[in-house]
Write a protein that holds these residues in place. Structure first.
Motif, PDB file in Angstrom:
ATOM      1  N   ARG A  85      28.398  41.266 -43.629  1.00 31.66           N
ATOM      2  CA  ARG A  85      28.660  40.903 -42.238  1.00 31.66           C
ATOM      3  C   ARG A  85      28.281  39.443 -42.030  1.00 31.66           C
ATOM      4  N   THR A  86      28.928  38.829 -41.081  1.00 33.71           N
ATOM      5  CA  THR A  86      28.547  37.464 -40.720  1.00 33.71           C
ATOM      6  C   THR A  86      27.768  37.526 -39.419  1.00 33.71           C
ATOM      7  N   LEU A  87      26.560  36.999 -39.465  1.00 34.70           N
ATOM      8  CA  LEU A  87      25.701  37.054 -38.282  1.00 34.70           C
ATOM      9  C   LEU A  87      25.456  35.647 -37.767  1.00 34.70           C
ATOM     10  N   VAL A  88      25.388  35.539 -36.443  1.00 33.31           N
ATOM     11  CA  VAL A  88      25.014  34.259 -35.852  1.00 33.31           C
ATOM     12  C   VAL A  88      23.620  34.430 -35.269  1.00 33.31           C
ATOM     13  N   LEU A  89      22.687  33.600 -35.745  1.00 31.81           N
ATOM     14  CA  LEU A  89      21.306  33.699 -35.282  1.00 31.81           C
ATOM     15  C   LEU A  89      21.050  32.652 -34.213  1.00 31.81           C
ATOM     16  N   ASP A  90      20.428  33.131 -33.132  1.00 34.75           N
ATOM     17  CA  ASP A  90      20.047  32.216 -32.061  1.00 34.75           C
ATOM     18  C   ASP A  90      18.569  32.438 -31.786  1.00 34.75           C
ATOM     19  N   ALA A  91      17.902  31.434 -31.263  1.00 36.16           N
ATOM     20  CA  ALA A  91      16.465  31.609 -31.023  1.00 36.16           C
ATOM     21  C   ALA A  91      16.087  31.071 -29.655  1.00 36.16           C
ATOM     22  N   HIS A  92      15.104  31.721 -29.016  1.00 41.00           N
ATOM     23  CA  HIS A  92      14.607  31.291 -27.701  1.00 41.00           C
ATOM     24  C   HIS A  92      13.090  31.297 -27.773  1.00 41.00           C
ATOM     25  N   PRO A  93      12.455  30.251 -27.279  1.00 44.27           N
ATOM     26  CA  PRO A  93      10.987  30.229 -27.353  1.00 44.27           C
ATOM     27  C   PRO A  93      10.375  31.204 -26.350  1.00 44.27           C
ATOM     28  N   LEU A  94       9.251  31.781 -26.718  1.00 43.87           N
ATOM     29  CA  LEU A  94       8.517  32.656 -25.796  1.00 43.87           C
ATOM     30  C   LEU A  94       7.140  32.032 -25.602  1.00 43.87           C
ATOM     31  N   PHE A  95       6.811  31.683 -24.374  1.00 40.93           N
ATOM     32  CA  PHE A  95       5.488  31.110 -24.071  1.00 40.93           C
ATOM     33  C   PHE A  95       4.771  32.083 -23.158  1.00 40.93           C
ATOM     34  N   LEU A  96       3.520  32.378 -23.476  1.00 41.43           N
ATOM     35  CA  LEU A  96       2.747  33.217 -22.575  1.00 41.43           C
ATOM     36  C   LEU A  96       1.874  32.309 -21.740  1.00 41.43           C
ATOM     37  N   PRO A  97       1.974  32.402 -20.422  1.00 45.32           N
ATOM     38  CA  PRO A  97       1.170  31.510 -19.585  1.00 45.32           C
ATOM     39  C   PRO A  97      -0.313  31.686 -19.913  1.00 45.32           C
ATOM     40  N   GLY A  98      -0.986  30.589 -20.082  1.00 47.31           N
ATOM     41  CA  GLY A  98      -2.427  30.626 -20.368  1.00 47.31           C
ATOM     42  C   GLY A  98      -2.710  30.844 -21.841  1.00 47.31           C
ATOM     43  N   HIS A  99      -1.680  31.037 -22.629  1.00 52.23           N
ATOM     44  CA  HIS A  99      -1.897  31.214 -24.070  1.00 52.23           C
ATOM     45  C   HIS A  99      -1.239  30.076 -24.812  1.00 52.23           C
ATOM     46  N   SER A 100      -1.964  29.601 -25.765  1.00 59.87           N
ATOM     47  CA  SER A 100      -1.390  28.487 -26.510  1.00 59.87           C
ATOM     48  C   SER A 100      -0.451  28.997 -27.602  1.00 59.87           C
ATOM     49  N   GLU A 101      -0.596  30.254 -27.948  1.00 52.50           N
ATOM     50  CA  GLU A 101       0.216  30.777 -29.041  1.00 52.50           C
ATOM     51  C   GLU A 101       1.683  30.903 -28.629  1.00 52.50           C
ATOM     52  N   ARG A 102       2.529  30.451 -29.515  1.00 46.01           N
ATOM     53  CA  ARG A 102       3.974  30.527 -29.228  1.00 46.01           C
ATOM     54  C   ARG A 102       4.623  31.563 -30.127  1.00 46.01           C
ATOM     55  N   ARG A 103       5.713  32.101 -29.627  1.00 47.18           N
ATOM     56  CA  ARG A 103       6.517  33.027 -30.432  1.00 47.18           C
ATOM     57  C   ARG A 103       7.978  32.696 -30.185  1.00 47.18           C
ATOM     58  N   VAL A 104       8.809  33.265 -31.017  1.00 48.21           N
ATOM     59  CA  VAL A 104      10.246  33.059 -30.763  1.00 48.21           C
ATOM     60  C   VAL A 104      10.977  34.395 -30.803  1.00 48.21           C
ATOM     61  N   LEU A 105      11.954  34.450 -29.932  1.00 46.66           N
ATOM     62  CA  LEU A 105      12.812  35.621 -29.914  1.00 46.66           C
ATOM     63  C   LEU A 105      14.084  35.225 -30.665  1.00 46.66           C
ATOM     64  N   VAL A 106      14.381  35.982 -31.724  1.00 49.25           N
ATOM     65  CA  VAL A 106      15.581  35.657 -32.506  1.00 49.25           C
ATOM     66  C   VAL A 106      16.616  36.760 -32.266  1.00 49.25           C
ATOM     67  N   THR A 107      17.838  36.340 -31.915  1.00 52.84           N
ATOM     68  CA  THR A 107      18.912  37.322 -31.693  1.00 52.84           C
ATOM     69  C   THR A 107      19.915  37.213 -32.840  1.00 52.84           C
ATOM     70  N   PHE A 108      20.533  38.343 -33.163  1.00 50.63           N
ATOM     71  CA  PHE A 108      21.526  38.396 -34.251  1.00 50.63           C
ATOM     72  C   PHE A 108      22.830  38.895 -33.658  1.00 50.63           C
ATOM     73  N   GLN A 109      23.867  38.061 -33.742  1.00 47.25           N
ATOM     74  CA  GLN A 109      25.170  38.499 -33.221  1.00 47.25           C
ATOM     75  C   GLN A 109      26.137  38.682 -34.393  1.00 47.25           C
ATOM     76  N   ASP A 110      26.712  39.883 -34.477  1.00 45.01           N
ATOM     77  CA  ASP A 110      27.632  40.177 -35.580  1.00 45.01           C
ATOM     78  C   ASP A 110      29.035  39.674 -35.216  1.00 45.01           C
ATOM     79  N   ILE A 111      29.479  38.625 -35.889  1.00 41.90           N
ATOM     80  CA  ILE A 111      30.794  38.053 -35.535  1.00 41.90           C
ATOM     81  C   ILE A 111      31.835  38.324 -36.631  1.00 41.90           C
ATOM     82  N   THR A 112      31.535  39.315 -37.485  1.00 47.71           N
ATOM     83  CA  THR A 112      32.447  39.591 -38.602  1.00 47.71           C
ATOM     84  C   THR A 112      33.871  39.873 -38.131  1.00 47.71           C
ATOM     85  N   SER A 113      34.011  40.788 -37.132  1.00 48.29           N
ATOM     86  CA  SER A 113      35.363  41.176 -36.684  1.00 48.29           C
ATOM     87  C   SER A 113      36.088  39.963 -36.122  1.00 48.29           C
ATOM     88  N   ARG A 114      35.349  39.169 -35.324  1.00 44.07           N
ATOM     89  CA  ARG A 114      35.982  38.000 -34.719  1.00 44.07           C
ATOM     90  C   ARG A 114      36.475  37.047 -35.807  1.00 44.07           C
TER      91      ARG A 114
END
Ligand code: ADP
Length: 654
Positions: free
Chosen positions: A237-266
């Motif tokens: 399958r061909t996947l398109v990965l996108d990422a969005h930062p996640l910040f928790l107020p008052g926390h210095s630690e960062r995380r990222v939300l990664v999404t996977f979109q399957d574009i094989t059919s397209r």
């Protein structure tokens, strides 16, 4: 306030000494009581027997305690009644000297009650101190957080596409169901796995990890990354990965939300479409090339500013240029027929001057000196840089031109043949009329001779006036004979057709004169009914006389064949119903059967043993060439009528 302080004071003293010695305790207890009253946290002190010993102002406000509660058991207090196992916990604290905690709810408020042992100086626990910490707001935020978490979890799990939250070191921290399904992992198995280790290292991409690292360091930008990955049960399958930062107020630690979109059919659909359009393009190019080959048409473009010329394969074939060679104006000029070079030069100059569509024809002279005719049309356009460009087509029309030329030649030849034929027909007709002609010429000659004799006679008698008159008649007769001969000569002469204005009746009378003695010889009475004041027509006198002569000869022949019955020939003229004039030749012969009324005009149709069958066919083409019509009808009670019309001369008075 005074009352309360007294209450507290009393209770405290009681707890300190147990004997109620107020004076001794007064100075020692004033400060703590004051301090407790300033504390906003409700504090209630119970004695060993769990009677209320004292409480501070906050406890009075929050729990609704009043001085009358001093000395009563805590459980009597409705405010504390909600604390289950309070007595039991207090006894354990008193017995064990260890702190204990209990949750306490008062309406919408939540408290954490801390039960601490109160020990005297000798360490003996004489009671417990209850401090009520209001945790309502805290609990609410915890509840909210739990709710949010569940809510988010529900959303993530219902999201069709896989999602994963990566920790600061790019490891799986949490994900949704679709993510676990995609990688064929359980939640526990996936937990803590680095992203780059997933999917047989399909995500081991510097570009991806560099971007994620930047996002974790604070960046928000992310350019989606395409990854080919084999998904369990679904294949590549061909996947398109996108990422969005996640910040928790008052926390210095960062995380990222990664999404996977399957574009094989397209992608597959796009690839199929590309393939289709590529195929369609190839097909239409092939069609175009074939159409150009079949129609001998080459296409070209000419950028005027740079003289850049491009041409299709067919154009190369027409000009006989070697395929691949760069077409230039000079190269084209080298193929132009020397006689057409000025024309070509003019066209190029005009096209260079201003945007003008052009459509013209010129000749090429090929290296083997053969000549080609080229028809060129082009349309000028200006591109976005305002540069003039012509797009056009050049068609090799040599074959067409040669055929046209051949056609013109054969038409000329046909005309020539027709003329020859008509001439032959005229000569033949005159041959048939030879007796009449001889008579027509002999008559004035004989008259001239007679008058000459008469003149001689009067000369002998010396009567000059009579001599003059006789000589004048001789001259007249001589002139008449000469006119007849001139007419016959003109009739027989081979001359190209010429259009003159002429009076139909005059022309007809000349013909009738030629045929009269032939009619007389055959006992046929010739009558004429010529309308007066007919409009002048335009035509070739000799040709029209030829038609009338043919019709009269046919009529005479038809009547001559008859044994008995009327032998009449009527020649009439008049104004045609539509416009112009008509001429009709009616005979009392056997007539033409209705089925043959048209056939008689066909070439070589004849019923005569010595006939050629060309007379009527030639007559019809002469009349039609004059813009008229010739046809046959039956005459009553018998015979045939041959009639033709001729249009009026445009200048003729109507
Ligand atoms: P030809 O006189 O050499 O036969 P034409 O073309 O002049 O050729 O005539 C064709 C035929 O038409 C004649 O053979 C004859 O049969 C018929 N035809 C022509 N004129 C008449 C007429 N006036 N009456 C009857 N038949 C006629």
């Amino acid at each position: 306030m005074t009352t309360q302080r007294t209450v507290l004071n009393g209770g405290w003293t009681d707890l300190q000494g147990g004997d109620g010695d107020g004076a001794a305790a007064d100075t020692a207890t004033i400060d703590p009581i004051n301090i407790l009253d300033t504390v906003e946290v409700p504090i209630v002190v119970l004695r060993r027997d769990l009677m209320v010993a004292c409480f501070n102002k906050a406890a009075a406000d929050v729990l609704g305690l009043s001085p009358s509660d001093i000395g009563r058991t805590s459980c009597d207090r409705s405010a504390l009644a909600g604390l289950h196992r309070l007595e039991e916990q207090c006894r354990q604290v008193i017995a064990g000297g260890m702190e204990s905690r209990a949750d306490f709810r008062d309406g919408y408020r939540w408290f954490v009650v801390q039960i601490s042992p109160y020990a005297r100086g000798d360490g003996q626990v004489t009671g417990v101190v209850l401090t009520f910490t209001n945790v309502t707001a805290f609990r609410a935020s915890v509840d909210q957080a739990i709710y949010e978490r569940e809510f988010t979890k529900a959303i993530l799990n219902t999201a069709a596409g896989p999602l994963v939250v990566l920790s600061a070191d790019q490891r799986v921290q949490s994900a949704n169901r679709a993510f676990y399904t995609m990688f064929g992992l359980s939640r526990d198995e996936a937990q803590g796995i680095p992203l780059r280790a997933l999917g047989r290292a399909a995500f081991e991409l510097a570009q991806l990890h560099g971007q994620l690292a930047e996002m974790l360091a604070g960046s928000r930008a992310f350019h989606s990354v395409e990854v080919d990955h084999v998904v369990t049960g679904k294949g590549e399958r061909t996947l398109v990965l996108d990422a969005h930062p996640l910040f928790l107020p008052g926390h210095s630690e960062r995380r990222v939300l990664v999404t996977f979109q399957d574009i094989t059919s397209r992608k597959q659909a796009e690839a199929a479409k590309d393939l289709r359009s590529e195929e369609e393009l190839r097909r239409s190019e092939a069609f175009l090339a074939e159409a150009q080959r079949l129609s001998l048409t080459g296409s070209f473009s000419w950028r005027v500013a740079t003289d850049e010329i491009t041409g299709s394969d067919q154009l190369y074939r027409i000009f006989e240029f070697e395929q691949g060679v760069q077409v230039t104006l000079e190269l084209i000029v080298s193929r132009i027929h020397p006689e057409d070079l000025p024309l070509f030069g003019d066209m190029v100059d005009r096209a260079r001057g201003a945007r003008a569509d052009f459509d013209f024809e010129y000749r090429l002279q090929m290296p083997d000196h053969s000549v080609k005719y080229l028809h060129v049309i082009a349309h000028g356009t200006r591109d976005s840089d305002d540069c003039l460009e012509y797009i056009g087509a050049a068609q090799d029309v040599t074959q067409r031109r040669l055929s046209e030329e051949a056609l013109r030649r054969s038409e000329r030849q046909l005309q020539q043949v027709e003329m020859e034929l008509a001439h032959a027909n005229r000569v033949a007709a005159m041959g048939q009329m030879s007796t009449s002609i001889a008579h027509e010429v002999n008559q004035p000659v004989a008259a001239a001779i007679t008058n000459a004799h008469v003149a001689l006679h009067w000369l002998d008698s010396e009567q000059p006036e009579k001599v003059r008159q006789a000589l004048n008649r001789t001259i007249k007769s001589g002139n008449r004979a000469s006119e007849v001969i001139d007419r016959i000569r003109a009739f027989i002469k081979k001359t190209p057709p010429r259009m003159d204005s002429l009076e139909v009746n005059d022309a007809i009378l000349e013909v009738i004169a030629l045929t009269r003695s032939e009619a007389v010889k055959n006992g046929i009475s010739v009558q004429t009914q010529l309308a007066e004041g007919l409009p002048v027509i335009q035509g070739d006198r000799v040709q029209l006389q030829q038609v009338v002569l043919n019709l009269i000869i046919n009529a005479l022949e038809a009547i001559s064949g008859l044994g008995e019955g009327a032998r009449e020939l009527m020649i009439s003229t008049g104004k045609a119903k539509s416009d112009g004039v008509f001429v009709a030749v009616r005979d009392s012969g056997p007539g033409v059967s209705p089925t043959n009324l048209e056939r008689v005009f066909e070439a070589f149709y004849t019923t005569k043993s010595d006939g050629l069958g060309m007379g009527l066919s030639i007559c019809r083409s002469i009349i039609e060439a004059h813009g008229g019509r010739l046809w046959a009808t039956a005459s009553e009670p018998q015979g045939a009528i041959f009639e033709f019309t001729l249009p009026t001369h445009p200048d003729s008075p109507s």
